[in-house]
Enzyme design. Structure first.
Site, PDB file in Angstrom:
ATOM      1  N   HIS A 171       1.135 -26.032  -0.317  1.00 14.30           N
ATOM      2  CA  HIS A 171       1.535 -27.315  -0.907  1.00 14.30           C
ATOM      3  C   HIS A 171       2.050 -27.187  -2.343  1.00 14.30           C
ATOM      4  O   HIS A 171       1.883 -28.100  -3.154  1.00 14.30           O
ATOM      5  CB  HIS A 171       0.364 -28.320  -0.864  1.00 14.30           C
ATOM      6  CG  HIS A 171      -0.235 -28.472   0.497  1.00 14.30           C
ATOM      7  ND1 HIS A 171      -1.575 -28.227   0.753  1.00 14.30           N
ATOM      8  CD2 HIS A 171       0.323 -28.808   1.685  1.00 14.30           C
ATOM      9  CE1 HIS A 171      -1.816 -28.429   2.043  1.00 14.30           C
ATOM     10  NE2 HIS A 171      -0.680 -28.775   2.634  1.00 14.30           N
ATOM     11  N   GLU A 211      -7.087   2.583  -7.345  1.00 12.72           N
ATOM     12  CA  GLU A 211      -7.962   2.472  -6.181  1.00 12.72           C
ATOM     13  C   GLU A 211      -9.434   2.360  -6.595  1.00 12.72           C
ATOM     14  O   GLU A 211      -9.823   2.758  -7.708  1.00 12.72           O
ATOM     15  CB  GLU A 211      -7.755   3.685  -5.259  1.00 12.72           C
ATOM     16  CG  GLU A 211      -8.590   3.683  -3.971  1.00 12.72           C
ATOM     17  CD  GLU A 211      -8.372   2.464  -3.074  1.00 12.72           C
ATOM     18  OE1 GLU A 211      -8.664   1.336  -3.521  1.00 12.72           O
ATOM     19  OE2 GLU A 211      -7.943   2.652  -1.919  1.00 12.72           O
ATOM     20  N   TRP A 212     -10.226   1.801  -5.718  1.00 11.44           N
ATOM     21  CA  TRP A 212     -11.691   1.733  -5.868  1.00 11.44           C
ATOM     22  C   TRP A 212     -12.179   3.135  -6.247  1.00 11.44           C
ATOM     23  O   TRP A 212     -11.767   4.138  -5.648  1.00 11.44           O
ATOM     24  CB  TRP A 212     -12.285   1.326  -4.530  1.00 11.44           C
ATOM     25  CG  TRP A 212     -13.712   0.852  -4.546  1.00 11.44           C
ATOM     26  CD1 TRP A 212     -14.788   1.482  -5.072  1.00 11.44           C
ATOM     27  CD2 TRP A 212     -14.211  -0.367  -3.960  1.00 11.44           C
ATOM     28  NE1 TRP A 212     -15.929   0.766  -4.854  1.00 11.44           N
ATOM     29  CE2 TRP A 212     -15.604  -0.385  -4.170  1.00 11.44           C
ATOM     30  CE3 TRP A 212     -13.626  -1.433  -3.276  1.00 11.44           C
ATOM     31  CZ2 TRP A 212     -16.412  -1.424  -3.719  1.00 11.44           C
ATOM     32  CZ3 TRP A 212     -14.423  -2.467  -2.834  1.00 11.44           C
ATOM     33  CH2 TRP A 212     -15.792  -2.463  -3.061  1.00 11.44           C
ATOM     34  N   ARG A 219       0.851  -1.187   0.000  1.00 11.88           N
ATOM     35  CA  ARG A 219       0.000   0.000   0.000  1.00 11.88           C
ATOM     36  C   ARG A 219       0.894   1.246   0.000  1.00 11.88           C
ATOM     37  O   ARG A 219       1.943   1.265   0.649  1.00 11.88           O
ATOM     38  CB  ARG A 219      -0.909   0.024   1.231  1.00 11.88           C
ATOM     39  CG  ARG A 219      -1.871   1.219   1.229  1.00 11.88           C
ATOM     40  CD  ARG A 219      -2.727   1.255   2.480  1.00 11.88           C
ATOM     41  NE  ARG A 219      -3.521   2.483   2.534  1.00 11.88           N
ATOM     42  CZ  ARG A 219      -4.232   2.867   3.583  1.00 11.88           C
ATOM     43  NH1 ARG A 219      -4.250   2.124   4.672  1.00 11.88           N
ATOM     44  NH2 ARG A 219      -4.913   4.003   3.553  1.00 11.88           N
ATOM     45  N   HIS A 220       0.472   2.256  -0.738  1.00 12.08           N
ATOM     46  CA  HIS A 220       1.251   3.490  -0.773  1.00 12.08           C
ATOM     47  C   HIS A 220       1.415   4.080   0.629  1.00 12.08           C
ATOM     48  O   HIS A 220       0.641   3.797   1.546  1.00 12.08           O
ATOM     49  CB  HIS A 220       0.602   4.519  -1.705  1.00 12.08           C
ATOM     50  CG  HIS A 220      -0.728   5.015  -1.211  1.00 12.08           C
ATOM     51  ND1 HIS A 220      -0.862   5.924  -0.176  1.00 12.08           N
ATOM     52  CD2 HIS A 220      -1.990   4.732  -1.610  1.00 12.08           C
ATOM     53  CE1 HIS A 220      -2.140   6.179   0.033  1.00 12.08           C
ATOM     54  NE2 HIS A 220      -2.850   5.462  -0.816  1.00 12.08           N
ATOM     55  N   ARG A 257      -6.928  -4.861  -0.546  1.00 12.57           N
ATOM     56  CA  ARG A 257      -7.669  -5.773   0.327  1.00 12.57           C
ATOM     57  C   ARG A 257      -8.679  -6.590  -0.477  1.00 12.57           C
ATOM     58  O   ARG A 257      -8.882  -7.783  -0.213  1.00 12.57           O
ATOM     59  CB  ARG A 257      -8.347  -4.985   1.443  1.00 12.57           C
ATOM     60  CG  ARG A 257      -7.349  -4.521   2.504  1.00 12.57           C
ATOM     61  CD  ARG A 257      -8.029  -3.790   3.636  1.00 12.57           C
ATOM     62  NE  ARG A 257      -8.347  -2.416   3.262  1.00 12.57           N
ATOM     63  CZ  ARG A 257      -9.162  -1.640   3.959  1.00 12.57           C
ATOM     64  NH1 ARG A 257      -9.779  -2.105   5.040  1.00 12.57           N
ATOM     65  NH2 ARG A 257      -9.377  -0.397   3.576  1.00 12.57           N
TER      66      ARG A 257
END
Length: 246
Positions: free
Chosen positions: A229, A113-114, A10-11, A198
């Site tokens: 795995h 960003e959103w 994140r910035h 996120r």
């Protein structure tokens, strides 16, 4: 056996992140403290014996916003090629942790960003007050409700799902499960923003945005995504990493 990772960064801190204002398309710089903390993060976590080993990166995605690009600059990875933007400040004075990172740096809208729409530049309490005046549900949850005039959770999901599919097909599938000495570099670095990263993490492990879980990612913070795995069909979130002792 090789298990490639995705590092999400994140910035650093901005004036708006300090006071909780939603910052999507608005292009604002890092604070002086934000720059200082990102530099410290780079020194601590980037290097041949650190969490992020630059020569093991196969590709780097960076948001179009200046705050994300400046954050990438301050991590000081020692990229060989010129950056695809004009630098947003002075170069770090410290010598890069290494000078053999050949990963391509790509600026992409996929990780911007959103889009907060009508909620750009205001805080969550202000958004709830606004929604109440508009006759909307005051109990606002971006993961469920999205943003009026901006993006919905479904639109954000589509955007990050397409990027995840690209990373897995182009960079991780050819690497995962192969002997470490034979596998090409496969780690990915993404430098972007709080909500979109996120959302990316939730979709990485197949969770819908409304069902969570809710993750936190501090300004300037780094998260790690990988697989269990050595299996590309078992995506996982790496909650903690041990230090490497040379």
């Amino acid at each position: 056996m090789a298990t490639p990772r995705v590092f999400i960064v994140r910035h650093g801190e901005t004036e708006w992140s300090l006071n909780g204002r939603h910052t999507g398309r608005t292009d604002i710089p890092l604070t002086a403290n934000g720059e200082k903390r990102v530099k410290a993060t780079g020194k601590a976590l980037v290097g041949n014996d650190r969490l992020i080993v630059p020569r093991q990166l196969s590709h780097i995605y960076v948001s179009p916003r200046k705050r994300a690009q400046r954050t990438f600059e301050l991590l000081n990875l020692g990229i060989k090629d010129p950056l695809p933007w004009h630098e947003h400040g002075d170069k770090p004075t410290d010598k890069p942790a290494c000078d053999d990172c050949s990963a391509r740096v790509e600026v992409t809208e996929a990780i911007r960003e959103w889009d907060y729409g009508d909620y750009e530049g205001i805080t969550s309490p202000e958004i709830r007050d606004l929604r109440e005046k508009q006759g909307l549900n005051r109990d606002w949850d971006i993961w469920r409700d999205g943003c009026v005039g901006g993006e919905s959770p479904e639109e954000v999901t589509k955007r990050v799902d397409e990027l995840i599919a690209e990373i897995r097909s182009k960079y991780h599938s050819p690497v995962i499960g192969k002997p470490k000495g034979e596998a090409p570099c496969g780690d990915i670095l993404i430098v972007a923003h709080g909500h979109i990263l996120r959302a990316f993490a939730m979709r990485w492990v197949g969770k819908t945005l409304p069902e969570g879980p809710t993750f936190l990612l501090e300004a300037g913070g780094i998260g790690t995504l990988s697989y269990e795995h050595h299996n590309i069909n078992e995506p996982a979130i790496l909650l903690g990493s041990a230090f490497i002792i040379g």
